[in-house]
Design a protein around this motif. Structure first.
Motif, PDB file in Angstrom:
ATOM      1  N   LEU A 118     -16.874 -21.802  -9.771  1.00 44.35           N
ATOM      2  CA  LEU A 118     -17.478 -23.121  -9.607  1.00 44.35           C
ATOM      3  C   LEU A 118     -17.030 -24.075 -10.711  1.00 44.35           C
ATOM      4  CD1 LEU A 118     -19.373 -24.707  -7.776  1.00 44.35           C
ATOM      5  CD2 LEU A 118     -21.268 -23.959  -9.199  1.00 44.35           C
ATOM      6  N   VAL A 119     -16.959 -23.589 -11.934  1.00 45.12           N
ATOM      7  CA  VAL A 119     -16.528 -24.429 -13.062  1.00 45.12           C
ATOM      8  C   VAL A 119     -15.103 -24.927 -12.842  1.00 45.12           C
ATOM      9  CG1 VAL A 119     -15.996 -24.415 -15.541  1.00 45.12           C
ATOM     10  CG2 VAL A 119     -18.067 -23.311 -14.697  1.00 45.12           C
ATOM     11  N   LYS A 120     -14.224 -24.064 -12.356  1.00 46.36           N
ATOM     12  CA  LYS A 120     -12.829 -24.459 -12.128  1.00 46.36           C
ATOM     13  C   LYS A 120     -12.719 -25.503 -11.014  1.00 46.36           C
ATOM     14  CE  LYS A 120     -11.004 -20.173 -13.899  1.00 46.36           C
ATOM     15  NZ  LYS A 120     -10.434 -18.871 -13.619  1.00 46.36           N
ATOM     16  N   ILE A 121     -13.528 -25.364  -9.969  1.00 48.40           N
ATOM     17  CA  ILE A 121     -13.494 -26.341  -8.869  1.00 48.40           C
ATOM     18  C   ILE A 121     -14.008 -27.698  -9.353  1.00 48.40           C
ATOM     19  CG2 ILE A 121     -14.409 -26.930  -6.590  1.00 48.40           C
ATOM     20  CD1 ILE A 121     -14.584 -23.862  -6.068  1.00 48.40           C
ATOM     21  N   VAL A 122     -15.135 -27.685 -10.058  1.00 45.01           N
ATOM     22  CA  VAL A 122     -15.695 -28.937 -10.577  1.00 45.01           C
ATOM     23  C   VAL A 122     -14.725 -29.588 -11.559  1.00 45.01           C
ATOM     24  CG1 VAL A 122     -17.582 -29.922 -11.943  1.00 45.01           C
ATOM     25  CG2 VAL A 122     -18.085 -28.266 -10.143  1.00 45.01           C
ATOM     26  N   ASP A 123     -14.042 -28.788 -12.369  1.00 43.73           N
ATOM     27  CA  ASP A 123     -13.043 -29.324 -13.300  1.00 43.73           C
ATOM     28  C   ASP A 123     -11.896 -29.995 -12.541  1.00 43.73           C
ATOM     29  OD1 ASP A 123     -11.878 -29.582 -16.028  1.00 43.73           O
ATOM     30  OD2 ASP A 123     -10.340 -28.256 -15.169  1.00 43.73           O
ATOM     31  N   PHE A 124     -11.456 -29.395 -11.430  1.00 40.19           N
ATOM     32  CA  PHE A 124     -10.417 -30.020 -10.608  1.00 40.19           C
ATOM     33  C   PHE A 124     -10.861 -31.404 -10.147  1.00 40.19           C
ATOM     34  CE2 PHE A 124      -8.589 -31.174  -6.548  1.00 40.19           C
ATOM     35  CZ  PHE A 124      -7.229 -30.964  -6.733  1.00 40.19           C
ATOM     36  N   PHE A 125     -12.095 -31.495  -9.627  1.00 46.12           N
ATOM     37  CA  PHE A 125     -12.609 -32.787  -9.161  1.00 46.12           C
ATOM     38  C   PHE A 125     -12.682 -33.785 -10.305  1.00 46.12           C
ATOM     39  CE2 PHE A 125     -15.117 -30.312  -5.733  1.00 46.12           C
ATOM     40  CZ  PHE A 125     -14.028 -30.320  -4.878  1.00 46.12           C
ATOM     41  N   ASP A 126     -13.153 -33.350 -11.454  1.00 47.66           N
ATOM     42  CA  ASP A 126     -13.288 -34.233 -12.609  1.00 47.66           C
ATOM     43  C   ASP A 126     -11.930 -34.788 -13.048  1.00 47.66           C
ATOM     44  OD1 ASP A 126     -15.002 -35.386 -14.712  1.00 47.66           O
ATOM     45  OD2 ASP A 126     -13.812 -34.095 -16.046  1.00 47.66           O
ATOM     46  N   ARG A 127     -10.924 -33.945 -13.082  1.00 49.58           N
ATOM     47  CA  ARG A 127      -9.584 -34.390 -13.486  1.00 49.58           C
ATOM     48  C   ARG A 127      -8.991 -35.406 -12.511  1.00 49.58           C
ATOM     49  NH1 ARG A 127      -6.264 -30.177 -12.955  1.00 49.58           N
ATOM     50  NH2 ARG A 127      -7.834 -28.650 -12.433  1.00 49.58           N
ATOM     51  N   HIS A 128      -9.471 -35.424 -11.260  1.00 51.09           N
ATOM     52  CA  HIS A 128      -8.964 -36.356 -10.248  1.00 51.09           C
ATOM     53  C   HIS A 128      -9.924 -37.528  -9.997  1.00 51.09           C
ATOM     54  CE1 HIS A 128      -6.347 -32.900  -9.485  1.00 51.09           C
ATOM     55  NE2 HIS A 128      -5.508 -33.780  -8.973  1.00 51.09           N
ATOM     56  N   ASP A 129     -10.896 -37.724 -10.899  1.00 47.98           N
ATOM     57  CA  ASP A 129     -11.873 -38.820 -10.790  1.00 47.98           C
ATOM     58  C   ASP A 129     -12.632 -38.775  -9.462  1.00 47.98           C
ATOM     59  OD1 ASP A 129     -13.290 -41.095 -11.622  1.00 47.98           O
ATOM     60  OD2 ASP A 129     -11.880 -42.430 -10.592  1.00 47.98           O
ATOM     61  N   ILE A 130     -12.956 -37.569  -9.028  1.00 54.25           N
ATOM     62  CA  ILE A 130     -13.694 -37.368  -7.786  1.00 54.25           C
ATOM     63  C   ILE A 130     -15.139 -37.055  -8.144  1.00 54.25           C
ATOM     64  CG2 ILE A 130     -13.958 -35.836  -5.796  1.00 54.25           C
ATOM     65  CD1 ILE A 130     -10.878 -35.462  -5.924  1.00 54.25           C
ATOM     66  N   SER A 131     -16.066 -37.791  -7.535  1.00 55.55           N
ATOM     67  CA  SER A 131     -17.485 -37.558  -7.820  1.00 55.55           C
ATOM     68  C   SER A 131     -18.045 -36.493  -6.883  1.00 55.55           C
ATOM     69  CB  SER A 131     -18.278 -38.861  -7.677  1.00 55.55           C
ATOM     70  OG  SER A 131     -18.212 -39.335  -6.355  1.00 55.55           O
ATOM     71  N   VAL A 132     -18.872 -35.612  -7.440  1.00 57.33           N
ATOM     72  CA  VAL A 132     -19.576 -34.619  -6.633  1.00 57.33           C
ATOM     73  C   VAL A 132     -20.914 -35.242  -6.260  1.00 57.33           C
ATOM     74  CG1 VAL A 132     -20.627 -32.331  -6.593  1.00 57.33           C
ATOM     75  CG2 VAL A 132     -18.437 -32.683  -7.770  1.00 57.33           C
ATOM     76  N   GLU A 133     -21.102 -35.526  -4.980  1.00 54.73           N
ATOM     77  CA  GLU A 133     -22.317 -36.172  -4.478  1.00 54.73           C
ATOM     78  C   GLU A 133     -23.393 -35.153  -4.120  1.00 54.73           C
ATOM     79  OE1 GLU A 133     -22.574 -39.494  -4.538  1.00 54.73           O
ATOM     80  OE2 GLU A 133     -20.528 -39.607  -5.294  1.00 54.73           O
ATOM     81  N   GLN A 134     -22.972 -34.032  -3.549  1.00 56.99           N
ATOM     82  CA  GLN A 134     -23.895 -32.948  -3.200  1.00 56.99           C
ATOM     83  C   GLN A 134     -23.166 -31.632  -3.383  1.00 56.99           C
ATOM     84  OE1 GLN A 134     -25.564 -33.326   0.724  1.00 56.99           O
ATOM     85  NE2 GLN A 134     -26.438 -35.310   0.302  1.00 56.99           N
ATOM     86  N   LEU A 135     -23.919 -30.612  -3.759  1.00 53.89           N
ATOM     87  CA  LEU A 135     -23.350 -29.287  -3.950  1.00 53.89           C
ATOM     88  C   LEU A 135     -24.376 -28.239  -3.561  1.00 53.89           C
ATOM     89  CD1 LEU A 135     -21.496 -27.046  -5.151  1.00 53.89           C
ATOM     90  CD2 LEU A 135     -22.453 -27.623  -7.382  1.00 53.89           C
TER      91      LEU A 135
END
Length: 174
Positions: free
Chosen positions: A103-120
């Motif tokens: 999960l940390v690696k996936i969230v890090d991928f989104f963060d590096r691409h300026d992608i917001s996590v709206e729901q998880l």
């Protein structure tokens, strides 16, 4: 007003909170309920006139004295629509053998691409046939409108292949 609670599942206060929101003259605008382990978590958004919100605050303070109920509430503002309109909603689903750090690696991928996590929503479970420990996550994300979607999808799926994750990425359909 944002209201968050945690309590044992047998004492989930959804009905009591919904009633207090209505009795105060507010409206229940959004509600999320999750049972995790033996506890239930509620996240509620109540809206109303300033005097109704003040009345609700008083009622929640009294309710928060219950020893088995963990309750936090505070006034929040409306979400900025202009910021949201520049983000495209996408649904991500990931399944893999469970191991620490996925999960940390996936969230890090989104963060590096300026992608917001709206729901998880994520969970562990055992595969029916083999009993293997599995991991599953479902994300609703906000992708900046100027992002090239095909390139992002290729990068994400390559990232998932490198971690041996089975994943899909589709636009949210309303």
């Amino acid at each position: 007003m944002l209201i968050q609670t945690m309590t044992p599942s047998s004492r989930a206060p959804l009905q009591a909170l919904a009633r207090r929101i209505t009795d105060a003259g507010c409206n229940l605008a959004d509600a999320r309920v999750a049972t995790i382990g033996t506890d239930t978590s509620l996240t509620l958004l109540a809206t109303g006139a300033w005097d109704a919100v003040a009345k609700l605050e008083t009622a929640l303070t009294k309710l928060g004295r219950d020893e088995e109920l963990r309750l936090v509430h505070y006034r929040t503002g409306p979400r900025e629509r202009e910021q949201d309109s520049h983000r495209l909603p996408y649904l991500i689903e990931v399944i893999s053998a469970d191991r620490p750090g996925i999960l940390v690696k996936i969230v890090d991928f989104f963060d590096r691409h300026d992608i917001s996590v709206e729901q998880l929503s994520s969970m562990r479970y055992q595969a029916m046939q083999t009993g293997a420990a599995m991991f599953q996550a479902q994300f609703t994300i906000g992708i900046p409108a100027e992002t090239h979607i095909a390139a992002l999808r290729d990068d994400f799926l390559e990232f998932c292949d490198g971690l041996n994750l089975d994943a899909i990425m589709d636009p949210v359909k309303f």
